[in-house]
Design a protein around this motif. Structure first.
Motif, PDB file in Angstrom:
ATOM      1  N   UNK A  62      27.528  71.250   0.596  1.00 50.11           N
ATOM      2  CA  UNK A  62      27.684  71.976  -0.666  1.00 50.11           C
ATOM      3  C   UNK A  62      28.420  73.301  -0.521  1.00 50.11           C
ATOM      4  N   UNK A  63      28.717  73.723   0.699  1.00 56.92           N
ATOM      5  CA  UNK A  63      29.326  75.022   0.900  1.00 56.92           C
ATOM      6  C   UNK A  63      28.265  76.084   1.137  1.00 56.92           C
ATOM      7  N   UNK A  64      28.650  77.155   1.817  1.00 56.06           N
ATOM      8  CA  UNK A  64      27.694  78.196   2.214  1.00 56.06           C
ATOM      9  C   UNK A  64      27.038  78.849   0.999  1.00 56.06           C
ATOM     10  N   UNK A  65      27.849  79.178  -0.007  1.00 55.06           N
ATOM     11  CA  UNK A  65      27.297  79.888  -1.165  1.00 55.06           C
ATOM     12  C   UNK A  65      26.281  79.040  -1.912  1.00 55.06           C
ATOM     13  N   UNK A  66      26.618  77.781  -2.185  1.00 54.88           N
ATOM     14  CA  UNK A  66      25.694  76.921  -2.929  1.00 54.88           C
ATOM     15  C   UNK A  66      24.464  76.607  -2.090  1.00 54.88           C
ATOM     16  N   UNK A  87      22.833  68.748  -8.212  1.00 57.30           N
ATOM     17  CA  UNK A  87      23.464  67.838  -9.172  1.00 57.30           C
ATOM     18  C   UNK A  87      24.891  68.275  -9.490  1.00 57.30           C
ATOM     19  N   UNK A  88      25.084  69.584  -9.668  1.00 59.09           N
ATOM     20  CA  UNK A  88      26.422  70.091  -9.979  1.00 59.09           C
ATOM     21  C   UNK A  88      27.391  69.818  -8.832  1.00 59.09           C
ATOM     22  N   UNK A  89      26.901  69.941  -7.608  1.00 58.14           N
ATOM     23  CA  UNK A  89      27.754  69.684  -6.451  1.00 58.14           C
ATOM     24  C   UNK A  89      28.123  68.201  -6.366  1.00 58.14           C
ATOM     25  N   UNK A  90      27.167  67.334  -6.668  1.00 52.26           N
ATOM     26  CA  UNK A  90      27.465  65.895  -6.700  1.00 52.26           C
ATOM     27  C   UNK A  90      28.477  65.581  -7.798  1.00 52.26           C
ATOM     28  N   UNK A  91      28.330  66.247  -8.944  1.00 50.22           N
ATOM     29  CA  UNK A  91      29.274  66.021 -10.047  1.00 50.22           C
ATOM     30  C   UNK A  91      30.680  66.457  -9.649  1.00 50.22           C
ATOM     31  N   UNK A  92      30.792  67.553  -8.892  1.00 49.32           N
ATOM     32  CA  UNK A  92      32.098  68.016  -8.434  1.00 49.32           C
ATOM     33  C   UNK A  92      32.724  67.016  -7.465  1.00 49.32           C
ATOM     34  N   UNK A  94      32.179  63.799  -7.462  1.00 50.03           N
ATOM     35  CA  UNK A  94      32.622  62.666  -8.280  1.00 50.03           C
ATOM     36  C   UNK A  94      33.937  62.992  -8.981  1.00 50.03           C
ATOM     37  N   UNK A  95      34.062  64.216  -9.489  1.00 48.71           N
ATOM     38  CA  UNK A  95      35.301  64.629 -10.143  1.00 48.71           C
ATOM     39  C   UNK A  95      36.466  64.636  -9.154  1.00 48.71           C
ATOM     40  N   UNK A  96      36.198  65.068  -7.916  1.00 48.48           N
ATOM     41  CA  UNK A  96      37.242  65.049  -6.887  1.00 48.48           C
ATOM     42  C   UNK A  96      37.674  63.614  -6.574  1.00 48.48           C
ATOM     43  N   UNK A  97      36.721  62.706  -6.551  1.00 52.70           N
ATOM     44  CA  UNK A  97      37.063  61.298  -6.311  1.00 52.70           C
ATOM     45  C   UNK A  97      37.926  60.759  -7.448  1.00 52.70           C
ATOM     46  N   UNK A  98      37.600  61.111  -8.675  1.00 53.64           N
ATOM     47  CA  UNK A  98      38.381  60.661  -9.823  1.00 53.64           C
ATOM     48  C   UNK A  98      39.797  61.235  -9.782  1.00 53.64           C
TER      49      UNK A  98
END
Length: 241
Positions: A62-66, A87-92, A94-98
């Motif tokens: 998720x990155x250091x900050x998250x 959840x927001x990180x998972x959504x990101x 998924x958006x990157x995959x799209x």
């Protein structure tokens, strides 16, 4: 939690960190507060080790900050907030995959380039070819998506085969709903690579990075779940057998 007390150096060695990093993580609420000896020295437990292991597993996911925000939320007893961040990180992801899928589809949809080295087209015919207005091509030029040269005699825009390729790719991505800024970054990569063929390696690397992040999310979730269970045992674990 039962177990021997751990010094900062013990926790640091176990996780390959410096003792100062361990102290910093405690100060940042990534770890729960340490107990203190009568002389003021910090002492940790296996629970702190689980917390540190969870954080270090969350960072690549998720990155250091998250990851920091997730652990801080846990230690504020704000588990819902921690889950929302995940959840927001998972959504990101998924958006990157799209986005990657859209880029690949756009590349496949490109027409073969004109093999003539002197080929060039003007803004009107190119707009007709793409089914857009000339004003749209001018807007894309201002955004850096296409970079046609100017005819020295007439001042008209002349689009080379590479410019046509860029316009086609921009058109496909715009149809997919992607903003000009994102498209401009991709086209800059295409130009830096010298064409579409070298971009294949970048796309494969993109796939690998997304897959690695997905696997890291699974590992991070497992470590966090173990820490949450150790921190607050569920009723079925603490009740009579």
């Amino acid at each position: 939690m039962p177990g021997a007390r751990l010094r900062p150096v013990d926790l640091a060695r176990e996780h390959g960190l410096s003792t100062q990093a361990v102290r910093n993580y405690e100060d940042a609420a990534i770890l729960p507060p340490a107990a203190r000896t009568e002389y003021g020295y910090r002492t940790y437990t296996r629970l702190h080790s689980r917390a540190l292991g969870a954080f270090l597993a969350l960072v690549p996911a998720h990155g250091h900050r998250t990851a920091t925000s997730i652990m801080c939320a846990v230690h504020r007893d704000a588990e819902e907030e921690a889950l929302r961040l995940i959840d927001e990180s998972h959504a990101q992801l998924l958006d990157d995959r799209r986005t990657l899928r859209a880029v690949e589809q756009a590349l496949r949809a490109l027409e073969p380039p004109d093999p003539s080295p002197v080929a060039g087209t003007f803004i009107g015919p190119l707009a007709v070819r793409l089914g857009i207005r000339p004003a749209t091509l001018r807007k894309w030029e201002r955004a850096g998506l296409v970079t046609p040269r100017r005819d020295p005699q007439t001042g008209y825009r002349v689009y080379s085969a590479a410019d046509v390729r860029d316009a086609q790719l921009a058109h496909q991505l715009r149809r997919g709903g992607y903003p000009l800024e994102q498209i401009a970054l991709l086209l800059a990569q295409v130009r830096a690579a010298g064409g579409l063929a070298p971009l294949e390696s970048a796309l494969n690397d993109w796939h690998e990075r997304l897959s690695a992040r997905g696997r890291a999310m699974l590992h991070g979730a497992a470590e966090l779940h173990a820490y949450l269970n150790a921190r607050t045992p569920s009723a079925d674990r603490t009740g009579p057998e």
